[in-house]
Design an enzyme around this catalytic site. Structure first.
Site, PDB file in Angstrom:
ATOM      1  N   ASN A  65      31.273 -35.819  17.375  1.00 42.33           N
ATOM      2  CA  ASN A  65      30.956 -37.031  16.624  1.00 42.33           C
ATOM      3  C   ASN A  65      30.967 -36.704  15.134  1.00 42.33           C
ATOM      4  O   ASN A  65      30.417 -35.684  14.716  1.00 42.33           O
ATOM      5  CB  ASN A  65      29.563 -37.511  17.057  1.00 42.33           C
ATOM      6  CG  ASN A  65      29.181 -38.859  16.501  1.00 42.33           C
ATOM      7  OD1 ASN A  65      29.886 -39.842  16.686  1.00 42.33           O
ATOM      8  ND2 ASN A  65      28.031 -38.930  15.839  1.00 42.33           N
ATOM      9  N   ASP A  98      27.452 -49.338  10.783  1.00 45.94           N
ATOM     10  CA  ASP A  98      26.786 -50.241   9.855  1.00 45.94           C
ATOM     11  C   ASP A  98      27.746 -50.488   8.698  1.00 45.94           C
ATOM     12  O   ASP A  98      28.636 -49.680   8.434  1.00 45.94           O
ATOM     13  CB  ASP A  98      25.416 -49.734   9.371  1.00 45.94           C
ATOM     14  CG  ASP A  98      25.411 -48.290   8.895  1.00 45.94           C
ATOM     15  OD1 ASP A  98      26.421 -47.835   8.311  1.00 45.94           O
ATOM     16  OD2 ASP A  98      24.400 -47.601   9.113  1.00 45.94           O
ATOM     17  N   GLU A 101      29.073 -33.845  13.382  1.00 47.21           N
ATOM     18  CA  GLU A 101      29.504 -33.599  12.006  1.00 47.21           C
ATOM     19  C   GLU A 101      29.917 -32.143  11.753  1.00 47.21           C
ATOM     20  O   GLU A 101      29.382 -31.486  10.852  1.00 47.21           O
ATOM     21  CB  GLU A 101      28.398 -34.034  11.035  1.00 47.21           C
ATOM     22  CG  GLU A 101      28.055 -35.513  11.177  1.00 47.21           C
ATOM     23  CD  GLU A 101      26.900 -35.959  10.292  1.00 47.21           C
ATOM     24  OE1 GLU A 101      26.398 -35.128   9.514  1.00 47.21           O
ATOM     25  OE2 GLU A 101      26.497 -37.131  10.397  1.00 47.21           O
ATOM     26  N   GLU A 161      28.051 -45.288  15.336  1.00 50.98           N
ATOM     27  CA  GLU A 161      26.954 -45.481  14.380  1.00 50.98           C
ATOM     28  C   GLU A 161      27.303 -46.561  13.358  1.00 50.98           C
ATOM     29  O   GLU A 161      27.073 -46.397  12.156  1.00 50.98           O
ATOM     30  CB  GLU A 161      26.628 -44.152  13.668  1.00 50.98           C
ATOM     31  CG  GLU A 161      26.293 -43.010  14.608  1.00 50.98           C
ATOM     32  CD  GLU A 161      25.902 -41.726  13.894  1.00 50.98           C
ATOM     33  OE1 GLU A 161      25.515 -41.788  12.707  1.00 50.98           O
ATOM     34  OE2 GLU A 161      25.993 -40.655  14.528  1.00 50.98           O
ATOM     35  N   HIS A 220      30.020 -45.472   9.352  1.00 51.33           N
ATOM     36  CA  HIS A 220      29.105 -45.915   8.294  1.00 51.33           C
ATOM     37  C   HIS A 220      29.988 -46.427   7.157  1.00 51.33           C
ATOM     38  O   HIS A 220      30.508 -45.650   6.359  1.00 51.33           O
ATOM     39  CB  HIS A 220      28.224 -44.757   7.839  1.00 51.33           C
ATOM     40  CG  HIS A 220      27.278 -44.262   8.894  1.00 51.33           C
ATOM     41  ND1 HIS A 220      26.295 -45.070   9.430  1.00 51.33           N
ATOM     42  CD2 HIS A 220      27.175 -43.063   9.530  1.00 51.33           C
ATOM     43  CE1 HIS A 220      25.616 -44.380  10.335  1.00 51.33           C
ATOM     44  NE2 HIS A 220      26.134 -43.165  10.419  1.00 51.33           N
TER      45      HIS A 220
END
Length: 440
Positions: free
Chosen positions: A183, A249, A142, A247, A219
């Site tokens: 990432n 979801d 990030e 990651e 996300h």
């Protein structure tokens, strides 16, 4: 190594195995996990269904170096040991991040030169500890703000953009064989932030920085999966880098509805399909596979149900959507690459010079098996000393196991287990070339 079970949960007996399906498509399907939960049903699902594990928190700076120069590895070790025992890859997460830093670091007031040394020393210690055991590292996590500019983090404020290149170089020095990733989140589709990431990656390449891949956290929210996901992945891959969804979801407003679950199913499938469509997409990782292990409800009140399994580890439509995107058409476990059986190898116990392993053969076809054979190679000098429920022979590194007369027949969807004791003189890495074929 941790002792591990090879039992198949009843809810999986007639369902697809995501890691097997992903293998046949040339990608890895992984999950983030919580180390303390890797037992019981949670551990069985994590080991059975996924080909890679990411420690959710156990490798972050505040977890492994809570005090300067003093390290705590127990949680990270547990995840890595579990993954090795289940033949899984590991994504290390994460070496340099602006969040979850210990107070001694954030409040230390260190001058730039000392802060840079603290960063590279930390990377050397952590990546060095797991050298050869972590397949991918999220080296810098990030680094961007929403407009695509570099985040005004502790690292950037003190060290400027150069901290990113230095972090990658330190990681490469600590583990030359691990794949090194940057990432970030909200970079999944085309837009200002992904443009900023693209520009950053191009600068790193131009500087000769040892970057191997780009991770897209994904996300997401139902109804808001970017239409440009595949195109975005492809443009980074076209730079000569691997890409991965790291990651995933997909959250929804609570309470859950059938319509929401149906849309979520389609969107998990859509993300999976986007990865499959890009040649250099190496895999997808879901950020927790069960709703009981998801960060979403605490961070986004009123939202949740973001993973493929519910809080009781029952698969949701999203699980089926993933399987279907990977090629499953129903009717039992997927047949891997021209065969109708699959096999898993699990280390159950280890001691100074030996180990016990269990291997489970599963009928993945549409007809009963009448005989099976399993072959693999032990690459670190391990030798089979005793076996049961199969005839096991070894020639150099290659091991062959053939069914016994009483367990040759395996019904559709059924499984049999055989075991062995082995000797070892050092490490005990997972076997390579593990293959099940039908007929004895």
């Amino acid at each position: 190594m941790l002792a591990a079970t090879v039992a198949v949960l009843p809810l999986l007996a007639d369902g697809p195995v995501l890691r097997d399906l992903a293998d046949t498509r040339g990608i890895t399907y992984g999950t983030a996990v919580t180390a303390s939960k890797l037992t019981g049903a949670y551990g069985e699902l994590a080991g059975e269904q996924f080909g890679a594990l990411t420690p959710g928190n156990e490798m972050k700076w505040e977890s492994v170096e809570p005090t300067r120069g003093s390290y705590s590895w127990s949680g990270a070790d547990r995840v890595v040991d579990f993954a090795e025992a289940h033949g899984q890859k590991v994504r290390g997460h994460t070496l340099v991040w602006h969040s979850q830093l210990p107070s001694w670091l954030t409040g230390g007031g260190f001058p730039a030169a000392e802060l840079r040394t603290l960063m590279t020393d930390h990377i050397a210690a952590e990546a060095g500890r797991y050298k050869g055991r972590v397949d991918y590292w999220d080296v810098v996590n990030e680094p961007l703000d929403e407009d695509g500019s570099l985040r005004r983090s502790l690292w950037y404020e003190q060290l400027g953009e150069s901290y990113i290149a230095d972090a990658f170089r330190a990681a490469r020095a600590a583990d030359p064989d691990a794949k090194l990733y940057v990432n970030d989140y909200n970079t999944d589709g085309l837009g200002a932030k992904s443009d900023g990431l693209y520009a950053l990656v191009k600068r790193l390449i131009a500087q000769g920085v040892p970057i191997d891949g780009v991770g897209f956290q994904a996300h997401l929210i139902i109804g808001q999966v970017p239409a440009t996901l595949e195109a975005n992945l492809k443009r980074f891959a076209d730079l000569g880098l691997d890409v991965a969804v790291t990651e995933l979801d997909i959250r929804m407003a609570l309470p859950v509805t059938d319509a929401g679950l149906a849309q979520q199913k389609a969107e998990f499938a859509r993300v999976t399909t986007a990865c499959l469509a890009v040649a250099r997409c190496v895999g997808v990782t879901v950020w927790g596979f069960a709703d009981s292990d998801s960060w979403i409800p605490d961070t986004f009140p009123g939202q949740g149900a973001a993973t493929p399994y519910d809080e009781n580890y029952v698969p949701k439509p999203a699980y089926t959507g993933i399987a279907e995107a990977l090629g499953w058409t129903g009717g039992g476990d997927p047949p891997p690459a021209g065969s109708s059986c699959s096999v898993t190898h699990t280390v159950q116990n280890e001691w100074g010079s030996g180990f016990t392993a269990a291997l489970t053969v599963r009928n993945t076809g549409t007809a009963p098996l009448d005989g099976w054979k399993v072959t693999w190679e032990y690459g670190a000098g391990q030798r089979v000393t005793q076996a049961w429920n199969a005839t096991v022979t070894q020639s150099a590194a290659r091991v062959t196991a053939v069914n016994a007369a009483y367990n040759a027949a395996v019904p559709t969807g059924g499984s049999v287990t055989f075991g062995l004791n082995g000797s070892r003189s050092g490490t005990n890495p997972p076997p390579t070339g593990l293959l099940c074929t039908t007929g004895s």
